[in-house]
Every structure is written in C-alpha cells, then in structure tokens.
Design a protein around this motif. Structure first.
Motif, PDB file in Angstrom:
ATOM      1  N   THR A  62       0.678  -1.366   0.411  1.00  0.00           N
ATOM      2  CA  THR A  62       0.132  -0.224   0.094  1.00  0.00           C
ATOM      3  C   THR A  62       0.638   1.178  -0.386  1.00  0.00           C
ATOM      4  O   THR A  62       1.528   1.112   0.399  1.00  0.00           O
ATOM      5  CB  THR A  62      -0.890  -0.164   1.162  1.00  0.00           C
ATOM      6  OG1 THR A  62      -1.841  -1.200   1.483  1.00  0.00           O
ATOM      7  CG2 THR A  62      -1.934   1.316   1.282  1.00  0.00           C
ATOM      8  N   VAL A  63       0.492   2.092  -1.621  1.00  0.00           N
ATOM      9  CA  VAL A  63       1.196   3.769  -1.206  1.00  0.00           C
ATOM     10  C   VAL A  63       0.852   4.071  -1.326  1.00  0.00           C
ATOM     11  O   VAL A  63      -0.865   4.769  -1.335  1.00  0.00           O
ATOM     12  CB  VAL A  63       1.926   3.320  -2.992  1.00  0.00           C
ATOM     13  CG1 VAL A  63       2.757   4.684  -3.006  1.00  0.00           C
ATOM     14  CG2 VAL A  63       3.268   1.587  -2.469  1.00  0.00           C
ATOM     15  N   ARG A  83      -2.002   8.656 -11.181  1.00  0.00           N
ATOM     16  CA  ARG A  83      -3.402   7.681 -11.340  1.00  0.00           C
ATOM     17  C   ARG A  83      -3.508   6.681 -12.590  1.00  0.00           C
ATOM     18  O   ARG A  83      -3.145   5.873 -13.095  1.00  0.00           O
ATOM     19  CB  ARG A  83      -5.112   8.103 -10.740  1.00  0.00           C
ATOM     20  CG  ARG A  83      -5.968   7.106 -10.662  1.00  0.00           C
ATOM     21  CD  ARG A  83      -7.355   7.319 -10.432  1.00  0.00           C
ATOM     22  NE  ARG A  83      -8.271   6.453  -9.538  1.00  0.00           N
ATOM     23  CZ  ARG A  83      -9.406   6.997  -9.318  1.00  0.00           C
ATOM     24  NH1 ARG A  83      -9.198   7.560  -9.214  1.00  0.00           N
ATOM     25  NH2 ARG A  83      -9.959   5.473  -9.418  1.00  0.00           N
ATOM     26  N   ALA A  84      -3.964   7.844 -13.057  1.00  0.00           N
ATOM     27  CA  ALA A  84      -3.198   7.351 -14.764  1.00  0.00           C
ATOM     28  C   ALA A  84      -2.153   5.845 -14.929  1.00  0.00           C
ATOM     29  O   ALA A  84      -2.648   5.704 -15.719  1.00  0.00           O
ATOM     30  CB  ALA A  84      -3.664   8.232 -16.151  1.00  0.00           C
ATOM     31  N   ALA A  95      -1.978  -2.655 -10.350  1.00  0.00           N
ATOM     32  CA  ALA A  95      -2.469  -1.738  -8.827  1.00  0.00           C
ATOM     33  C   ALA A  95      -4.115  -1.220  -9.158  1.00  0.00           C
ATOM     34  O   ALA A  95      -4.524  -0.826  -9.905  1.00  0.00           O
ATOM     35  CB  ALA A  95      -1.694  -0.934  -9.431  1.00  0.00           C
ATOM     36  N   THR A  96      -4.580  -1.211  -7.228  1.00  0.00           N
ATOM     37  CA  THR A  96      -5.895  -0.616  -7.794  1.00  0.00           C
ATOM     38  C   THR A  96      -5.457   0.432  -6.521  1.00  0.00           C
ATOM     39  O   THR A  96      -4.838   0.561  -5.616  1.00  0.00           O
ATOM     40  CB  THR A  96      -6.740  -1.274  -6.568  1.00  0.00           C
ATOM     41  OG1 THR A  96      -6.663  -2.684  -7.881  1.00  0.00           O
ATOM     42  CG2 THR A  96      -7.869  -1.152  -6.756  1.00  0.00           C
ATOM     43  N   ASP A 117      -4.000   6.228  -2.624  1.00  0.00           N
ATOM     44  CA  ASP A 117      -3.399   5.465  -1.855  1.00  0.00           C
ATOM     45  C   ASP A 117      -4.005   4.409  -3.324  1.00  0.00           C
ATOM     46  O   ASP A 117      -4.853   3.971  -3.543  1.00  0.00           O
ATOM     47  CB  ASP A 117      -4.194   5.185  -0.645  1.00  0.00           C
ATOM     48  CG  ASP A 117      -4.259   5.549   0.148  1.00  0.00           C
ATOM     49  OD1 ASP A 117      -3.348   6.623   0.514  1.00  0.00           O
ATOM     50  OD2 ASP A 117      -4.868   4.977   1.492  1.00  0.00           O
ATOM     51  N   PHE A 118      -2.726   3.799  -3.350  1.00  0.00           N
ATOM     52  CA  PHE A 118      -2.758   2.202  -4.565  1.00  0.00           C
ATOM     53  C   PHE A 118      -2.221   1.085  -4.046  1.00  0.00           C
ATOM     54  O   PHE A 118      -1.277   0.955  -2.794  1.00  0.00           O
ATOM     55  CB  PHE A 118      -1.454   2.789  -4.965  1.00  0.00           C
ATOM     56  CG  PHE A 118      -1.625   3.544  -6.147  1.00  0.00           C
ATOM     57  CD1 PHE A 118      -2.358   3.414  -7.387  1.00  0.00           C
ATOM     58  CD2 PHE A 118      -0.975   5.352  -5.765  1.00  0.00           C
ATOM     59  CE1 PHE A 118      -3.099   4.707  -8.076  1.00  0.00           C
ATOM     60  CE2 PHE A 118      -1.476   5.926  -6.987  1.00  0.00           C
ATOM     61  CZ  PHE A 118      -2.668   5.893  -7.652  1.00  0.00           C
TER      62      PHE A 118
END
Length: 127
Positions: A62-63, A83-84, A95-96, A117-118
C-alpha cells in the motif's frame, strides 16, 4: 526490479514530469520545495505465499502519493496524472487506487494538497 525502482519509473513518466519536473520524493519533500511536487511513501506491505515457487516474493504494497500545488485544481490534476500512469503499468503486477483525500491548504507552504492510495502487487523475486 525493486519496488522502489518501480515507483521511480512510474514517477519518471513524462505525463508526471511535465507537471513536476524531477520533484517526486520518497517520504518527504523537505521544507522549501518548489511547487508543484509529489511525495510517495509505503504505508504497508503484506507478503503472500504462492504455490509456484518456494522463493516467490509476491507482496501487496500500500502506497500513498500526496500531491502539492499552488492551486487545488493543479493538485487534483497531478493526482489524476499519477493515477493514470500507475493504472496503465501492470507489467510487474496490478495496482488499484483508493482513498482519494483532500489535504486542504498549508498556509506556511502556500500549497494545496491531495492524496491517493494504491494497493500494488509486486514480485520482488528478481531483485
């Protein structure tokens, strides 16, 4: 590729560097960083056992990426770019994105901040 190298590659994408140049930092941007800039940090890691190999190093990491700019709109545009870029790069694992936050205005730095967050799956077995 280590996870840190993977993040550096994401953040060196021309979509992001067009907005922040080289002002993408791990953990902290420091006191007097020019705007706009972004900061990323690993929030959590969870190793996962696999059935494929005894030495597989698959992790869900988690980042959080925090984006700062002189206007709220510019900070949001930077978050959209991050995000893109991360969403379209799945070679080392998916990655979500989640937990979009507005960090408000920092009067001392005269900056607006937003974050995202990802959850990123990463195979570190080649590192």
């Amino acid at each position: 590729m280590t996870f840190e190298a993977r993040m550096a590659a994401y953040l060196a994408d021309s979509t992001i560097t067009a907005l922040v140049s080289t002002r993408a930092y791990a953990v902290s941007g420091g006191e007097q960083v020019a705007l706009p800039y972004l900061v990323w940090q690993r929030i959590a890691s969870d190793g996962t056992d696999t059935h494929d190999e005894d030495d597989a190093k698959l992790e869900e990491i988690t980042v959080r990426v925090s984006c700062f700019a002189s206007t709220h709109a510019a900070a949001v545009a930077l978050r959209r770019a991050v995000r893109a870029v991360i969403a379209r790069n799945h070679t080392a694992g998916p990655a979500t994105a989640s937990n979009l936050q507005d960090l408000g205005h920092d009067d001392d730095r005269r900056a607006f901040g937003v974050s995202i967050d990802f959850a990123i799956w990463h195979d570190d077995s080649t590192a």
